[in-house]
Design an enzyme around this catalytic site. Structure first.
Site, PDB file in Angstrom:
ATOM      1  N   SER A  51       0.842  -1.202   0.000  1.00 30.06           N
ATOM      2  CA  SER A  51       0.000   0.000   0.000  1.00 30.06           C
ATOM      3  C   SER A  51       0.878   1.253   0.000  1.00 30.06           C
ATOM      4  CB  SER A  51      -0.915   0.016   1.229  1.00 30.06           C
ATOM      5  OG  SER A  51      -0.140  -0.007   2.406  1.00 30.06           O
ATOM      6  N   TYR A  76      -3.438  -2.333  -3.159  1.00 28.07           N
ATOM      7  CA  TYR A  76      -4.184  -3.568  -2.896  1.00 28.07           C
ATOM      8  C   TYR A  76      -5.289  -3.753  -3.952  1.00 28.07           C
ATOM      9  CZ  TYR A  76      -1.989  -3.324   1.808  1.00 28.07           C
ATOM     10  OH  TYR A  76      -1.111  -3.259   2.865  1.00 28.07           O
ATOM     11  N   HIS A  97      -7.792  -6.002   8.642  1.00 26.73           N
ATOM     12  CA  HIS A  97      -8.242  -7.287   8.086  1.00 26.73           C
ATOM     13  C   HIS A  97      -9.647  -7.233   7.495  1.00 26.73           C
ATOM     14  CE1 HIS A  97      -5.146  -9.794  10.623  1.00 26.73           C
ATOM     15  NE2 HIS A  97      -4.578  -8.986   9.756  1.00 26.73           N
ATOM     16  N   LYS A 115      -4.325 -13.927  11.457  1.00 24.96           N
ATOM     17  CA  LYS A 115      -4.975 -13.779  12.758  1.00 24.96           C
ATOM     18  C   LYS A 115      -4.608 -12.420  13.314  1.00 24.96           C
ATOM     19  CE  LYS A 115      -2.059 -13.767  15.331  1.00 24.96           C
ATOM     20  NZ  LYS A 115      -0.845 -12.889  15.500  1.00 24.96           N
ATOM     21  N   ASP A 203      -3.249 -10.302  19.388  1.00 26.49           N
ATOM     22  CA  ASP A 203      -2.021 -10.757  18.742  1.00 26.49           C
ATOM     23  C   ASP A 203      -1.540 -12.117  19.245  1.00 26.49           C
ATOM     24  OD1 ASP A 203       0.030  -9.913  16.756  1.00 26.49           O
ATOM     25  OD2 ASP A 203       1.321 -10.489  18.425  1.00 26.49           O
TER      26      ASP A 203
HETATM   27  N1  NDP Z   1       1.050 -16.276  11.904  1.00 23.66           N
HETATM   28  C1  NDP Z   1       2.095 -15.715  12.509  1.00 23.66           C
HETATM   29  O1  NDP Z   1       3.001 -16.371  12.997  1.00 23.66           O
HETATM   30  C2  NDP Z   1       2.187 -14.264  12.595  1.00 23.66           C
HETATM   31  C3  NDP Z   1       1.106 -13.499  12.248  1.00 23.66           C
HETATM   32  N2  NDP Z   1       1.172 -12.158  12.302  1.00 23.66           N
HETATM   33  C4  NDP Z   1      -0.004 -11.401  11.913  1.00 23.66           C
HETATM   34  O2  NDP Z   1       0.262 -10.810  10.649  1.00 23.66           O
HETATM   35  C5  NDP Z   1      -0.251  -9.500  10.583  1.00 23.66           C
HETATM   36  C6  NDP Z   1       0.858  -8.526  10.236  1.00 23.66           C
HETATM   37  O3  NDP Z   1       1.867  -8.596  11.203  1.00 23.66           O
HETATM   38  P1  NDP Z   1       3.403  -8.216  10.864  1.00 23.66           P
HETATM   39  O4  NDP Z   1       3.794  -8.778   9.560  1.00 23.66           O
HETATM   40  O5  NDP Z   1       4.187  -8.561  12.055  1.00 23.66           O
HETATM   41  O6  NDP Z   1       3.286  -6.646  10.756  1.00 23.66           O
HETATM   42  P2  NDP Z   1       4.267  -5.640  10.008  1.00 23.66           P
HETATM   43  O7  NDP Z   1       4.089  -4.332  10.666  1.00 23.66           O
HETATM   44  O8  NDP Z   1       5.633  -6.200   9.898  1.00 23.66           O
HETATM   45  O9  NDP Z   1       3.670  -5.585   8.548  1.00 23.66           O
HETATM   46  C7  NDP Z   1       2.368  -5.136   8.281  1.00 23.66           C
HETATM   47  C8  NDP Z   1       2.274  -4.692   6.839  1.00 23.66           C
HETATM   48  O10 NDP Z   1       0.957  -4.247   6.612  1.00 23.66           O
HETATM   49  C9  NDP Z   1       0.942  -3.149   5.715  1.00 23.66           C
HETATM   50  N3  NDP Z   1       0.241  -1.991   6.272  1.00 23.66           N
HETATM   51  C10 NDP Z   1      -0.773  -1.346   5.688  1.00 23.66           C
HETATM   52  N4  NDP Z   1      -1.189  -0.315   6.414  1.00 23.66           N
HETATM   53  C11 NDP Z   1      -0.408  -0.279   7.505  1.00 23.66           C
HETATM   54  C12 NDP Z   1      -0.334   0.598   8.617  1.00 23.66           C
HETATM   55  N5  NDP Z   1      -1.167   1.635   8.773  1.00 23.66           N
HETATM   56  N6  NDP Z   1       0.601   0.349   9.536  1.00 23.66           N
HETATM   57  C13 NDP Z   1       1.431  -0.706   9.423  1.00 23.66           C
HETATM   58  N7  NDP Z   1       1.402  -1.564   8.372  1.00 23.66           N
HETATM   59  C14 NDP Z   1       0.504  -1.345   7.427  1.00 23.66           C
HETATM   60  C15 NDP Z   1       2.394  -2.789   5.441  1.00 23.66           C
HETATM   61  O11 NDP Z   1       2.702  -3.291   4.142  1.00 23.66           O
HETATM   62  P3  NDP Z   1       2.588  -2.383   2.834  1.00 23.66           P
HETATM   63  O12 NDP Z   1       3.014  -0.978   3.236  1.00 23.66           O
HETATM   64  O13 NDP Z   1       3.535  -2.996   1.929  1.00 23.66           O
HETATM   65  O14 NDP Z   1       1.186  -2.425   2.369  1.00 23.66           O
HETATM   66  C16 NDP Z   1       3.188  -3.532   6.486  1.00 23.66           C
HETATM   67  O15 NDP Z   1       4.430  -3.951   6.009  1.00 23.66           O
HETATM   68  C17 NDP Z   1      -0.950  -9.267  11.916  1.00 23.66           C
HETATM   69  O16 NDP Z   1      -2.298  -9.567  11.767  1.00 23.66           O
HETATM   70  C18 NDP Z   1      -0.300 -10.275  12.848  1.00 23.66           C
HETATM   71  O17 NDP Z   1      -1.153 -10.691  13.891  1.00 23.66           O
HETATM   72  C19 NDP Z   1       2.333 -11.519  12.645  1.00 23.66           C
HETATM   73  C20 NDP Z   1       3.423 -12.220  13.014  1.00 23.66           C
HETATM   74  C21 NDP Z   1       3.438 -13.664  13.075  1.00 23.66           C
HETATM   75  O1  LIG Z   2       1.399 -14.450  15.401  1.00 22.66           O
HETATM   76  C1  LIG Z   2       2.368 -14.129  16.042  1.00 22.66           C
HETATM   77  O2  LIG Z   2       3.258 -15.061  16.418  1.00 22.66           O
HETATM   78  C2  LIG Z   2       4.563 -14.715  16.789  1.00 22.66           C
HETATM   79  C3  LIG Z   2       4.596 -13.457  17.604  1.00 22.66           C
HETATM   80  O3  LIG Z   2       5.929 -13.080  17.839  1.00 22.66           O
HETATM   81  C4  LIG Z   2       3.875 -12.364  16.864  1.00 22.66           C
HETATM   82  O4  LIG Z   2       3.824 -11.178  17.656  1.00 22.66           O
HETATM   83  C5  LIG Z   2       2.466 -12.774  16.574  1.00 22.66           C
HETATM   84  O5  LIG Z   2       1.841 -11.826  15.725  1.00 22.66           O
END
Ligand code: NDP
Ligand SMILES: O=C1OC[C@@H](O)[C@H](O)[C@H]1O
Length: 393
Positions: A51, A76, A97, A115, A203
């Site tokens: 984005s 997007y 989401h 999630k 989270d």
């Molecule tokens: N399954 C798992 O193990 C994990 C799941 N998660 C989940 O994944 C999701 C994202 O987490 P994570 O990757 O750590 O987050 P990050 O902050 O690293 O990345 C989020 C991405 O979302 C986009 N985005 C769009 N709008 C915003 C905004 N206003 N602020 C910040 N980011 C924005 C950006 O991408 P761009 O600018 O390119 O659009 C950004 O890089 C969450 O829902 C989290 O719960 C997170 C970590 C582990």
């Molecule tokens: O989904 C997740 O799993 C790993 C954690 O470190 C992270 O904060 C969370 O978003």
């Protein structure tokens, strides 16, 4: 499982370019056959979108060593309009989401959404209704459910090895306390920022609830609506820093205790000598699962009538030898591929109804703890031009 037929190929579009988008997409790019002995499905990364800018998406694709055919989009909207893409992986913060997943569903795409599924249960209900209307596959990306250890623990419980499960205690806490009284995330970080639906519950607590649900509710033959009692410690940003939830199913005589904290850790050391992250108890014994709850790698079975004998089983996350990579998210991707290949709209391991009940439990806990989030991210009215979809913040 070996097979002579051509594997089904699922074509992915990656929405966002943050930490988990990188991790998940690298798992998609592993070879299913050599990594995990999977021969019936495979994955193709068609495009990624940022984005922020098209350049950011391009940098993302280069960083994860995506094939040169993968397209980079600067929005997007462009991503969900790409006719080559079957499924969109939504990897934005929780706050986004609902709007992002709805954007993809409206475009007729299958969706795997990170999630916590949404900020509110009402938003989750709307997404499920839209998936039904559009006749597409939709799943919450709780990768833990598809890991072999989860599958094995569910099977053990179903075999009756410890009898009916009457109590589960599950914790995912990450130990970020600082001596000055804060936690080690900036107030703007998505972990604690209410504008991004931050907080321990959405989270991390979702994983504690996952263990409570997959070992009890998921296995109930007649589903019983849970009762919920929650205690929440709020951080100075207004998000929750520690949440403890008791989920009760009176007719099944069962109770789950789901814990999470940003300040304390599940175990003070990396070996988790403090004890199991997840303790599953029945009258015939216990199953202990060693954390972290999102990707545990060991369980123990302690049977009452086994004379103190403990069976310990270790798991590991396989790596693609060529890419030297494997995080364990590929199993949920394989599930998406199989469901879509077989015409299923939801996964049996995490059905829509169960995601919705879990969202309702989290809604109720946040309500009891007085945690509120801004209107922009709690509305259940879709707006294609929302800043959450356009990135114009
Ligand atoms: N399954 C798992 O193990 C994990 C799941 N998660 C989940 O994944 C999701 C994202 O987490 P994570 O990757 O750590 O987050 P990050 O902050 O690293 O990345 C989020 C991405 O979302 C986009 N985005 C769009 N709008 C915003 C905004 N206003 N602020 C910040 N980011 C924005 C950006 O991408 P761009 O600018 O390119 O659009 C950004 O890089 C969450 O829902 C989290 O719960 C997170 C970590 C582990
Ligand atoms: O989904 C997740 O799993 C790993 C954690 O470190 C992270 O904060 C969370 O978003």
């Amino acid at each position: 499982m070996a097979s002579n037929s051509t594997p089904f190929t699922l074509k992915w579009g990656i929405m966002a370019t943050g930490w988990i988008a990188e991790t998940f997409t690298q798992d998609l790019l592993t070879n299913p056959a050599t990594t995990r002995d999977v021969h019936d499905v495979r994955h193709e990364v068609v495009a990624a979108a940022s984005s922020s800018s098209q350049q950011r998406a391009q940098e993302f694709l280069v960083k994860i060593k995506a094939p040169s055919s993968a397209k980079a989009y600067g929005s997007y909207h462009e991503l969900v309009a790409d006719p080559e893409i079957d499924i969109i992986y939504v990897a934005t913060p929780h706050s986004h989401h609902f709007q992002n997943a709805m954007l993809a569903l409206e475009a007729g795409k299958h969706v795997l959404c990170e999630k916590a599924l949404t900020v509110t249960a009402s938003q989750a209900h709307k997404l499920v209704e839209k998936a039904k209307e559009k006749n597409v596959f939709f799943m919450e990306a709780v990768w833990t459910r598809y890991q072999p250890i989860s599958i094995k623990v569910r099977e053990l419980i179903q075999s009756g090895i410890i009898g009916p499960v009457y109590r589960v205690v599950a914790d995912l806490s990450v130990g970020n306390d600082k001596p000055d009284g804060t936690v080690s995330f900036a107030d703007t970080n998505r972990m604690v920022n209410p504008d991004l639906a931050g907080g321990a519950l959405l989270d991390l607590g979702i994983y504690s609830l996952t263990w409570v649900f997959q070992t009890m509710y998921h296995l109930q033959k007649e589903k019983e609506k849970p009762k919920v009692v929650a205690a929440i410690q709020k951080y100075h940003t207004g998000a929750d820093e520690a949440t403890s939830i008791i989920v009760q199913w009176p007719q099944h005589k069962s109770q789950g205790i789901a814990l999470t904290s940003l300040r304390l850790a599940t175990g003070v050391d990396s070996e988790n000598t403090a004890g199991p992250a997840i303790r599953i108890q029945g009258p015939g014994g216990e199953i202990h699962v060693t954390g972290p709850a999102y990707r545990p790698l060991q369980y123990k079975v302690i049977q009452k009538d086994a004379g103190g004998k403990i069976e310990t089983v270790d798991f590991s996350i396989p790596k693609d030898p060529e890419r030297d990579w494997g995080h364990g998210m590929f199993w949920e991707a394989d599930e998406c591929a199989r469901c879509i290949r077989d015409g299923k709209k939801e996964s049996e391991s995490l059905p829509w109804e169960e995601s919705l009940v879990i969202m309702e439990v989290m809604d109720e806990a946040l309500k009891q703890g007085g945690v509120t989030y801004p209107d922009l991210i709690t509305t259940d009215v879709f707006d294609a031009q929302s800043p959450l979809n356009t990135g114009k913040r």
